[in-house]
Design an enzyme around this catalytic site. Structure first.
Site, PDB file in Angstrom:
ATOM      1  N   HIS A  68       0.854  -1.335  -0.125  1.00 51.21           N
ATOM      2  CA  HIS A  68      -0.015   0.018  -0.155  1.00 51.21           C
ATOM      3  C   HIS A  68       0.816   1.089  -0.177  1.00 51.21           C
ATOM      4  O   HIS A  68       1.820   1.345   0.736  1.00 51.21           O
ATOM      5  CB  HIS A  68      -0.967   0.072   1.268  1.00 51.21           C
ATOM      6  CG  HIS A  68      -2.256  -0.822   0.915  1.00 51.21           C
ATOM      7  ND1 HIS A  68      -3.603  -0.147   1.559  1.00 51.21           N
ATOM      8  CD2 HIS A  68      -2.470  -2.014   0.821  1.00 51.21           C
ATOM      9  CE1 HIS A  68      -4.430  -0.901   1.319  1.00 51.21           C
ATOM     10  NE2 HIS A  68      -3.935  -2.113   0.718  1.00 51.21           N
ATOM     11  N   THR A  81      -5.871  -6.126  -9.128  1.00 53.24           N
ATOM     12  CA  THR A  81      -6.262  -5.067  -9.954  1.00 53.24           C
ATOM     13  C   THR A  81      -6.157  -3.662  -9.268  1.00 53.24           C
ATOM     14  O   THR A  81      -6.269  -2.633 -10.241  1.00 53.24           O
ATOM     15  CB  THR A  81      -7.707  -5.161 -10.415  1.00 53.24           C
ATOM     16  OG1 THR A  81      -8.590  -5.341  -9.738  1.00 53.24           O
ATOM     17  CG2 THR A  81      -7.843  -6.442 -11.544  1.00 53.24           C
ATOM     18  N   GLY A  82      -6.041  -3.851  -8.033  1.00 53.18           N
ATOM     19  CA  GLY A  82      -5.716  -2.213  -7.494  1.00 53.18           C
ATOM     20  C   GLY A  82      -6.947  -1.602  -6.887  1.00 53.18           C
ATOM     21  O   GLY A  82      -8.129  -2.141  -6.774  1.00 53.18           O
ATOM     22  N   GLU A  83      -6.422  -0.688  -6.093  1.00 61.19           N
ATOM     23  CA  GLU A  83      -7.376   0.155  -5.354  1.00 61.19           C
ATOM     24  C   GLU A  83      -7.017   1.835  -5.326  1.00 61.19           C
ATOM     25  O   GLU A  83      -6.009   2.029  -5.641  1.00 61.19           O
ATOM     26  CB  GLU A  83      -7.483  -0.231  -3.725  1.00 61.19           C
ATOM     27  CG  GLU A  83      -7.897  -1.438  -3.728  1.00 61.19           C
ATOM     28  CD  GLU A  83      -7.322  -2.085  -2.448  1.00 61.19           C
ATOM     29  OE1 GLU A  83      -8.003  -3.110  -1.783  1.00 61.19           O
ATOM     30  OE2 GLU A  83      -6.409  -1.602  -1.852  1.00 61.19           O
ATOM     31  N   VAL A  92     -14.703 -13.354 -12.955  1.00 61.31           N
ATOM     32  CA  VAL A  92     -13.673 -13.109 -14.120  1.00 61.31           C
ATOM     33  C   VAL A  92     -12.197 -13.133 -14.072  1.00 61.31           C
ATOM     34  O   VAL A  92     -11.497 -13.812 -14.575  1.00 61.31           O
ATOM     35  CB  VAL A  92     -14.298 -11.333 -14.750  1.00 61.31           C
ATOM     36  CG1 VAL A  92     -13.072 -10.937 -15.874  1.00 61.31           C
ATOM     37  CG2 VAL A  92     -15.735 -11.319 -14.939  1.00 61.31           C
ATOM     38  N   VAL A  93     -11.914 -12.556 -12.857  1.00 61.91           N
ATOM     39  CA  VAL A  93     -10.449 -12.758 -12.431  1.00 61.91           C
ATOM     40  C   VAL A  93     -10.098 -14.013 -11.902  1.00 61.91           C
ATOM     41  O   VAL A  93      -8.967 -14.483 -12.212  1.00 61.91           O
ATOM     42  CB  VAL A  93     -10.030 -11.429 -11.407  1.00 61.91           C
ATOM     43  CG1 VAL A  93      -8.430 -11.684 -11.333  1.00 61.91           C
ATOM     44  CG2 VAL A  93     -10.377 -10.238 -11.951  1.00 61.91           C
TER      45      VAL A  93
END
Length: 335
Positions: free
Chosen positions: A41, A108-110, A180-181
């Site tokens: 992070h 995929t992130g935040e 999906v992922v």
């Protein structure tokens, strides 16, 4: 094919400073854990009392202080504030320094971690997922080829070579919260990552069937995919501590939309602190009885999740490591 049970420790980088976290990791190896994972992070989940050491520097320190445990990220986003070629270089170096011990967990992130460093708008899932697939493809080329010329939609390299790389590519673990992922993890991941406490149907009806579907599509044995689950466990012989230790991590109980879209730790903290304790604790296995803990974790192992990484929310991590080794580890290894 089924893989053996592994017990891992989640190094809570949003809760402790880097030196404390290194010492807890050394202790985790001493207490018999098989792996240690850390999140990457730029900002913590909460402003007050939060931490956010850089995972790549921290992993180097941990690698030097440990000799046995597998070390990796859960997770890192190689798509926005990083160029995936640089992440490929970094993990190739880790692979040379700590052969056979390193993996790269990706997601995929935040918005929390990307907008603070200049990303103007948080993209829709379609773009985030496309970037993830492209970054993994590029990193694997850099780990196995020389003079890589890559022309993707988002990333480009020209005669790029990672000069110091291990003989085997770094294992890539794909984190997924939806079908999906998870299908992509089954197709392309060396490992799969998910988190506990989100309702039984997510695992039985969505995530694990999707991993299987993805593996089937490319003729893989899904049983050979290391399936890692971060288990949110607040275990303590003192029931009051077991419950109240979860308070620091109240942001985890926000909705997925809030966690992916809020970009300010202060906003995240304000939203999370408004939640009732009952909602906060629902994300966790809160228990003082070791048999109760094992019974709840057996749900996950029965589904084929073999790599159990434990995230303990309390500030006394050494206490957790001691009681875990004494009360839980022998029972869990016999599942």
């Amino acid at each position: 094919m089924s893989l053996p049970i592994k017990l891992g420790y989640k190094a809570s980088a949003e809760q402790f400073n880097p030196r404390e976290l290194v010492e807890y990791t050394v202790a985790a190896e001493r207490h018999g854990f098989d792996s240690v994972v850390v999140s990457d992070h730029f900002q913590p989940w909460r402003y007050t009392g939060g931490h956010a050491p850089w995972a790549l520097a921290w992993l180097g320190a941990v690698g030097e202080r440990t000799s046995r445990v597998q070390i990796g990220t859960s997770v890192l986003t190689p798509t926005f504030r990083y160029n995936p070629a640089i992440i490929a270089q970094a993990f190739a170096t880790f692979g040379m320094l700590y052969p056979g011990r390193v993996f790269l967990g990706v997601g995929t992130g935040e918005a929390l971690n990307e907008q603070a460093v200049g990303l103007k708008e948080w993209p829709e899932f379609k773009e985030r997922f496309a970037r993830l697939r492209e970054s993994v493809e590029l990193m694997r080329k850099l780990w196995t080829e020389e003079r890589v010329n890559y022309e993707g939609e988002y990333y480009r390299t020209v005669d790029a070579t990672v000069y110091d790389k291990p003989s085997e590519p770094i294992p890539v673990y794909v984190s997924a919260g939806g079908a999906v992922v998870a299908r992509y993890a089954g197709r392309a991941g060396d490992g799969f990552i998910c988190t506990s406490g989100k309702g039984a149907e997510l695992y039985t009806e969505t995530l694990l069937p999707a991993v299987q579907e993805g593996a089937d599509k490319v003729g893989r044995d899904a049983g050979g995919i290391d399936k890692l689950i971060e288990i949110k466990l607040s275990y303590d012989p003192d029931p009051w501590l077991a419950l109240n230790n979860t308070r620091f991590w109240s942001p985890l109980s926000l909705s997925a939309e809030q966690k992916h879209s809020l970009s300010d730790p202060k906003q995240m903290e304000e939203a999370a602190d408004a939640l009732p304790m009952e909602q906060i604790a629902k994300r966790w296995i809160v228990a003082s009885d070791p048999d109760e803990v094992v019974e709840k974790i057996k749900f996950y192992t029965d589904l084929g999740l073999n790599h159990l990484v434990f995230h303990a929310p309390g500030h006394d991590q050494l206490r957790f490591l001691e009681v875990f080794e004494r009360d839980l580890a022998p029972r869990l290894r016999s599942l």
